[in-house]
Design a protein around this motif. Structure first.
Motif, PDB file in Angstrom:
ATOM      1  N   GLY A 252       0.981  -1.065  -0.085  1.00 20.17           N
ATOM      2  CA  GLY A 252       0.149   0.033   0.076  1.00 20.17           C
ATOM      3  C   GLY A 252       0.708   1.316  -0.199  1.00 20.17           C
ATOM      4  O   GLY A 252       1.949   1.344  -0.080  1.00 20.17           O
ATOM      5  N   TYR A 253       0.210   2.405  -0.028  1.00 19.75           N
ATOM      6  CA  TYR A 253       0.868   3.765   0.132  1.00 19.75           C
ATOM      7  C   TYR A 253      -0.003   4.729   1.043  1.00 19.75           C
ATOM      8  O   TYR A 253      -1.015   4.506   1.148  1.00 19.75           O
ATOM      9  N   ARG A 254       0.622   5.733   1.430  1.00 21.42           N
ATOM     10  CA  ARG A 254      -0.042   7.023   2.071  1.00 21.42           C
ATOM     11  C   ARG A 254       0.977   8.074   1.537  1.00 21.42           C
ATOM     12  O   ARG A 254       2.054   8.246   1.580  1.00 21.42           O
ATOM     13  N   ALA A 255      -0.024   8.849   0.797  1.00 25.79           N
ATOM     14  CA  ALA A 255       0.616  10.091   0.184  1.00 25.79           C
ATOM     15  C   ALA A 255      -0.045  11.536   0.646  1.00 25.79           C
ATOM     16  O   ALA A 255      -1.281  11.305   0.744  1.00 25.79           O
ATOM     17  N   CYS A 256       0.757  12.239   1.176  1.00 29.97           N
ATOM     18  CA  CYS A 256      -0.035  13.563   2.111  1.00 29.97           C
ATOM     19  C   CYS A 256       0.309  14.732   1.084  1.00 29.97           C
ATOM     20  O   CYS A 256       1.619  15.007   0.532  1.00 29.97           O
ATOM     21  N   PHE A 257      -0.665  15.047   0.617  1.00 23.91           N
ATOM     22  CA  PHE A 257      -0.626  16.380  -0.334  1.00 23.91           C
ATOM     23  C   PHE A 257      -0.863  17.534   0.555  1.00 23.91           C
ATOM     24  O   PHE A 257      -1.590  17.553   1.703  1.00 23.91           O
ATOM     25  N   GLU A 258      -1.005  18.873  -0.078  1.00 22.99           N
ATOM     26  CA  GLU A 258      -1.494  20.227   0.747  1.00 22.99           C
ATOM     27  C   GLU A 258      -2.786  19.909   1.020  1.00 22.99           C
ATOM     28  O   GLU A 258      -3.198  20.414   2.423  1.00 22.99           O
ATOM     29  N   LYS A 259      -3.752  19.528   0.072  1.00 18.93           N
ATOM     30  CA  LYS A 259      -5.121  19.384   0.448  1.00 18.93           C
ATOM     31  C   LYS A 259      -5.864  18.226   0.839  1.00 18.93           C
ATOM     32  O   LYS A 259      -6.996  18.305   0.880  1.00 18.93           O
ATOM     33  N   ALA A 260      -5.095  17.019   0.780  1.00 16.51           N
ATOM     34  CA  ALA A 260      -5.707  15.808   1.102  1.00 16.51           C
ATOM     35  C   ALA A 260      -4.485  14.776   1.305  1.00 16.51           C
ATOM     36  O   ALA A 260      -3.290  14.751   1.180  1.00 16.51           O
ATOM     37  N   THR A 261      -5.011  13.865   2.217  1.00 13.86           N
ATOM     38  CA  THR A 261      -4.156  12.690   2.274  1.00 13.86           C
ATOM     39  C   THR A 261      -5.052  11.476   1.831  1.00 13.86           C
ATOM     40  O   THR A 261      -5.928  11.217   1.865  1.00 13.86           O
ATOM     41  N   VAL A 262      -4.052  10.604   0.867  1.00 13.62           N
ATOM     42  CA  VAL A 262      -4.618   9.464   0.289  1.00 13.62           C
ATOM     43  C   VAL A 262      -3.834   8.264   0.535  1.00 13.62           C
ATOM     44  O   VAL A 262      -2.708   8.004   0.661  1.00 13.62           O
ATOM     45  N   ILE A 263      -4.723   7.204   1.108  1.00 12.58           N
ATOM     46  CA  ILE A 263      -4.251   6.174   1.572  1.00 12.58           C
ATOM     47  C   ILE A 263      -4.621   4.827   0.847  1.00 12.58           C
ATOM     48  O   ILE A 263      -5.697   4.741   0.369  1.00 12.58           O
ATOM     49  N   LEU A 264      -3.881   3.811   0.376  1.00 11.46           N
ATOM     50  CA  LEU A 264      -4.209   2.633  -0.247  1.00 11.46           C
ATOM     51  C   LEU A 264      -3.862   1.652   0.972  1.00 11.46           C
ATOM     52  O   LEU A 264      -2.715   1.561   1.366  1.00 11.46           O
ATOM     53  N   GLU A 265      -5.016   1.097   1.299  1.00 10.60           N
ATOM     54  CA  GLU A 265      -4.615  -0.240   2.201  1.00 10.60           C
ATOM     55  C   GLU A 265      -5.892  -1.208   2.026  1.00 10.60           C
ATOM     56  O   GLU A 265      -6.791  -0.814   1.897  1.00 10.60           O
ATOM     57  N   ASN A 266      -5.250  -2.437   2.492  1.00 11.67           N
ATOM     58  CA  ASN A 266      -6.264  -3.802   2.139  1.00 11.67           C
ATOM     59  C   ASN A 266      -7.086  -3.285   0.880  1.00 11.67           C
ATOM     60  O   ASN A 266      -8.087  -3.714   0.539  1.00 11.67           O
ATOM     61  N   ASN A 267      -6.182  -3.249  -0.164  1.00  9.88           N
ATOM     62  CA  ASN A 267      -6.766  -2.982  -1.675  1.00  9.88           C
ATOM     63  C   ASN A 267      -7.717  -2.025  -1.871  1.00  9.88           C
ATOM     64  O   ASN A 267      -8.582  -1.876  -2.720  1.00  9.88           O
ATOM     65  N   VAL A 268      -8.083  -0.935  -0.801  1.00  9.85           N
ATOM     66  CA  VAL A 268      -8.976   0.075  -1.100  1.00  9.85           C
ATOM     67  C   VAL A 268      -8.116   1.553  -0.788  1.00  9.85           C
ATOM     68  O   VAL A 268      -7.377   1.604  -0.037  1.00  9.85           O
TER      69      VAL A 268
END
Ligand SMILES: NC(=O)c1ccc[n+]([C@@H]2O[C@H](COP(=O)([O-])OP(=O)(O)OC[C@H]3O[C@@H](n4cnc5c(N)ncnc54)[C@H](O)[C@@H]3O)[C@@H](O)[C@H]2O)c1
Length: 338
Positions: A252-268
């Motif tokens: 998975g991944y965790r991407a932190c942007f200025e206006k959002a955090t986006v997380i891929l875990e457990n295929n979602v």
């Protein structure tokens, strides 16, 4: 597109996922046809193997010629492209052999065990005038293409940090247990971590420096934690073959942007906007193995210049970057400039 006839070489764990891609082409009516498979172990033609990527499923072998001898397959079958799913230590030898036999080559990742092998493979493809593609399959995975789109578009503002991970028990299904022999697989660094190292390069280009720390166990670099130095943001990636045997494979991944955090875990994937409710974005349902094979088939038909996403030169550069990370780990995490 003109019909493309394909033979597979090596029919073990990952080959069964490739096989499903050819079944998809048949269902869709895409003219990419698997005509033969070759594996020195005939039991593989009926085995339903459980690898770390998920549940194994039955597959169809009707109408597909089966060989345990490559020379016999070459003599008896007419095909344009070979799909190499052999253990990593055989990638160079068989890529060179198949190119010399006048076949286009799709070869599983990693391209090979060292940079010199990769250079030989690139030169052999040029000399033969045939196409070579390496199965850097995450470049075709909708969950990672979503991440690329939001980085490139700047939809959530600038990237602040990115963490990627890929964690698995030690692979136990392989031919003569080759995964667990570092000289044959390159350990977890070259076999598993390479996916995220390649993804970092695909998403953000080459970093200016890297460092890594690692731990050895059954193989060298069985756990590796890498840092990729860019001027504007931090990137870290971790891979492990240290997980307990019962643990589920997790990536998975965790991407932190200025206006959002986006997380891929457990295929979602979940997007957490800074000023709104979390949501799960709609993603394409493409099968990454089918899409990489489809791209090579299109290149064979239309010319290699249409391939802007997965060149063999880039796959070779990714092997070189993994080697740099291993060098850093062997120096206790020293920061190495590129
Ligand atoms: N893209 C991915 O996500 C992914 C996942 C798993 C494996 N892989 C890669 O795929 C490759 C194969 O891995 P695997 O898990 O399928 O390994 P595996 O050991 O399960 O399969 C290899 C097969 O090759 C056969 N073989 C060995 N020597 C041969 C020869 N000389 N001629 C013909 N057949 C021969 C073996 O009998 C075996 O069936 C590796 O490079 C691995 O890194 C990629």
């Amino acid at each position: 597109m003109k019909e493309l006839r394909v033979a597979m070489l090596g029919f073990g764990g990952i080959a069964k996922s490739h096989k499903r891609a050819y079944e998809q082409f048949e269902t869709e009516g895409t003219p990419i046809r698997l005509v033969a498979v070759c594996d020195i172990d005939p039991e593989q033609f009926t085995k339903v193997e459980q690898i770390n990527l998920g549940a194994a499923r039955p597959y169809r072998m009707d109408g597909i010629a089966q060989y345990t001898d490559l020379d016999k397959m070459l003599a008896e079958q007419s095909f344009d492209m070979v799909d190499i799913c052999l253990p990593t230590y055989l990638h160079k030898e068989y890529t060179l052999r198949m190119l010399a036999a006048g076949k286009h080559v799709m070869c599983e990742k990693p391209m090979s065990l060292c940079e010199a092998d990769c250079r030989e493979m690139l030169e052999a493809a040029k000399k033969a005038g045939k196409l070579l593609m390496i199965g850097m399959c995450l470049r075709f995975e909708p969950q990672y293409l979503f991440l690329k789109e939001i980085i490139d578009s700047g939809r959530f503002g600038a990237l602040r940090y990115l963490n990627l991970s890929r964690l698995s028990p030690l692979p136990k299904w392989s031919f003569e247990n080759w995964f667990q022999k570092t000289e044959k697989s390159g350990g977890c660094a070259l076999d598993l971590h390479i996916h995220d190292v390649d993804m970092v390069r695909f998403l953000l280009g080459d970093p200016r420096a890297v460092s890594a720390v690692a731990q050895d166990d059954v193989t060298r670099w069985q756990y590796i934690s890498s840092r990729f130095f860019y001027d504007q943001f931090c990137v870290e990636a971790v891979a492990s073959w240290m997980e307990a045997p019962g643990c589920r494979f997790a990536a998975g991944y965790r991407a932190c942007f200025e206006k959002a955090t986006v997380i891929l875990e457990n295929n979602v994937i979940t997007v957490y906007p800074a000023d709104d409710k979390p949501y799960n974005p709609e993603l394409g349902k493409e099968n990454r193995m089918a899409e990489e094979i489809r791209l090579l088939a299109r290149c064979i038909d239309e010319g290699s210049e249409i391939n802007t996403v997965n060149t063999p030169e880039s796959a070779a550069a990714t092997v070189a970057l993994v080697k740099k990370l291993c060098e850093s780990a062997d120096l206790g995490g020293k920061i190495l400039d590129l």
